[in-house]
Scaffold this motif. Structure first.
Motif, mmCIF file in Angstrom:
data_model
loop_
_atom_site.group_PDB
_atom_site.id
_atom_site.type_symbol
_atom_site.label_atom_id
_atom_site.label_comp_id
_atom_site.label_asym_id
_atom_site.label_seq_id
_atom_site.Cartn_x
_atom_site.Cartn_y
_atom_site.Cartn_z
ATOM 1 N N SER A 210 -6.035 -2.222 -0.022
ATOM 2 C CA SER A 210 -6.626 -0.944 -0.437
ATOM 3 C C SER A 210 -5.555 0.013 -0.954
ATOM 4 N N ASP A 211 -5.844 0.633 -2.112
ATOM 5 C CA ASP A 211 -4.973 1.631 -2.733
ATOM 6 C C ASP A 211 -3.634 1.063 -3.201
ATOM 7 N N ASN B 283 -10.114 0.503 -4.263
ATOM 8 C CA ASN B 283 -9.325 1.476 -5.032
ATOM 9 C C ASN B 283 -7.972 0.917 -5.479
ATOM 10 N N THR B 284 -7.868 -0.379 -5.566
ATOM 11 C CA THR B 284 -6.635 -1.007 -6.033
ATOM 12 C C THR B 284 -6.498 -0.834 -7.543
ATOM 13 N N ARG C 75 0.810 -1.221 0.000
ATOM 14 C CA ARG C 75 0.000 0.000 0.000
ATOM 15 C C ARG C 75 0.842 1.269 0.000
#
Length: 480
Positions: free
Chosen positions: A207-208, A230-231, A140
């Motif tokens: 996430s992300d 939101n990957t 991340r």
């Protein structure tokens, strides 16, 4: 400094207090067991009451003392072993974490395997979860794919800011792509059934994160949550979740961006690893995800309380849900946009209580629901589908519902925008009520009864066929 000393004193005091209570519990327990044993022998074996001599009392006292002492020794040994294990975990975990933060790429890769080794060695759930969290946390971190294979450690940039020269220095993790690929590969290997030590029961938060090479084929996610919120999936290769099993309570790809083809063929979203009391909230979420390179969910199974593809964009060459089974209580494709070349739900089954494609947009060259089962009749111990709705959906291009079966209580295509080549030939409208009322447009729509409207099934409205456009009803004179 005083505060630290005070905290250390409190910690040691609590630790000693806990040990004291454990020893006291062992002593009391030992005496209770000895008393129960004596009482049992007296009551069941008929021991006679005689005045004991000093030798007998001494033997009994020594036996009780030995038993209590043994219990105390076991308690102390257990506490020491536990404290030793905690200390060892802290040491090896800290060493692996320091390796992951090293500027040298070889040391960081070694840190990945070191952290995986720590997770494998300590079977305690929270300790293993802590190691997994560190690896997921690394993914991340901010990452620039264009610099992922660079040998640069830093880059300097000079810019003008209101007439003043400003020098900015950007630091990079050298050759970070190799480290990230190693982390993904290590995690995937520990999620497959062939893994010597499984991490499937852990939670995963990506996430992300930015993925460039993803292969989770045959992976089993059985933790409480799996997050790909939101990957970004940027690989030039196909992102694969083929035959993966998602058994936890929440699986989310909300806002995920797939810039490359993705495959979820025969994946299972079953949520069977959660308690029955928690299954009411079990969900699979692809809300606002974007599939820019095409996606396939052929043969996939969706269960649980909710399956959501709300506001999802399918912009790739092909999106396929052929033979997929949607059994969630609510299956929602509300405001989904199908904007690629082809989308197919051929042979798909929707058997949940509610199915909605409300406000969805079918802009592909070809959209197919051929032979699909939309809704379910009443079955033993299960209710029928209450609603299947395509209200306000737009159909442009070639759309086919040929040989589809519409079942359940109600099916609605009201306020639809039909403009293209839309076929309902040989479709079975078995639902109690089917509505095509007030369409926004009605061009190129084909039914089996179009040549003879009198043969239209009675459960389909409006009675007058073809339906009157919504705009025509609006401008129609009320006095007419």
């Amino acid at each position: 400094m005083r505060r630290w000393r005070f905290g250390g004193v409190v910690s040691r005091t609590v630790h000693r207090s806990g040990l004291m209570w454990s020893v006291l519990a062992a002593v009391v327990g030992g005496l209770a067991i000895a008393g129960l044993t004596w009482w049992g022998l007296w009551h069941f074996l008929g021991v006679t009451a005689e005045t004991p001599n000093r030798l007998d009392l001494g033997k009994v006292s020594l036996a009780v003392t030995a038993g209590v002492g043994g219990a105390v020794a076991l308690v102390v040994a257990y506490r020491r072993q536990r404290d030793s294990e905690r200390g060892r975990f802290a040491d090896v975990f800290g060493a692996a974490a320091r390796q992951l933060g090293d500027p040298d790429v070889a040391v960081r890769i070694a840190g990945v395997y070191a952290m995986a080794g720590v997770a494998d060695e300590f079977s305690s759930r929270w300790r293993r979860q802590q190691c997994v969290d560190v690896l997921c946390g690394y993914l991340r971190l901010p990452y620039h794919p264009e610099e992922g294979n660079s040998h640069l450690v830093s880059k300097t940039q000079r810019i003008e800011d209101h007439g003043t020269a400003v020098e900015r220095v950007f630091t990079y993790r050298q050759n970070d792509r190799q480290v990230r690929d190693t982390i993904v590969r290590v995690i995937a290997e520990h999620l497959r059934r062939t893994a010597e030590t499984s991490w499937s029961a852990c939670d995963f938060d990506f996430s992300d994160a930015v993925f460039e090479d993803v292969d989770f084929r045959h992976a089993v996610f059985a933790g409480r949550t799996v997050r790909f919120t939101n990957t970004q999936f940027l690989s030039g290769r196909t992102v694969s979740f083929e035959q993966a099993r998602f058994l936890g309570g929440e699986v989310t790809f909300q806002g995920a961006m797939f810039r490359t083809p993705a495959s979820f063929d025969r994946a299972v979203f079953a949520h069977t690893a959660v308690d029955k009391t928690d299954r009411a909230g079990a969900r699979t979420v692809f809300t606002e995800a974007t599939f820019g390179g095409g996606v396939s969910f052929e043969g996939a199974q969706f269960q649980g309380a909710r399956t959501a593809f709300d506001r999802t964009t399918f912009a790739g060459e092909r999106a396929s849900f052929a033979n997929a089974a949607f059994a969630a209580t609510l299956t929602s494709f509300e405001r989904a946009v199908f904007d690629g070349e082809r989308v197919t739900f051929t042979g798909a089954e929707f058997t949940g209580a509610r199915v909605t494609f409300a406000d969805s947009r079918f802009y592909t060259e070809s959209s197919s629901f051929d032979c699909a089962q939309l809704g379910a009749q009443v079955r033993w111990r299960t209710g029928r589908t209450q609603e299947v709705t395509f209200v306000r959906a737009e159909y442009h291009g070639r759309v086919s519902f040929a040989d589809a079966v519409f079942s359940g209580r109600s099916v609605s295509f009201a306020n639809g925008d039909f403009f293209g080549d839309i076929s309902f030939r040989r479709a079975a409208f078995d639902a109690r009520a089917v509505s095509f009322e007030r369409p926004k447009a009605w061009v190129g729509v084909h039914f089996d009864w179009e040549a003879s409207p009198n043969t239209k099934p009675a459960n389909i409205t409006p009675t007058m066929w073809p339906p009157v456009l919504a705009e025509s009803e609006t401008v129609k004179d009320p006095a007419a």
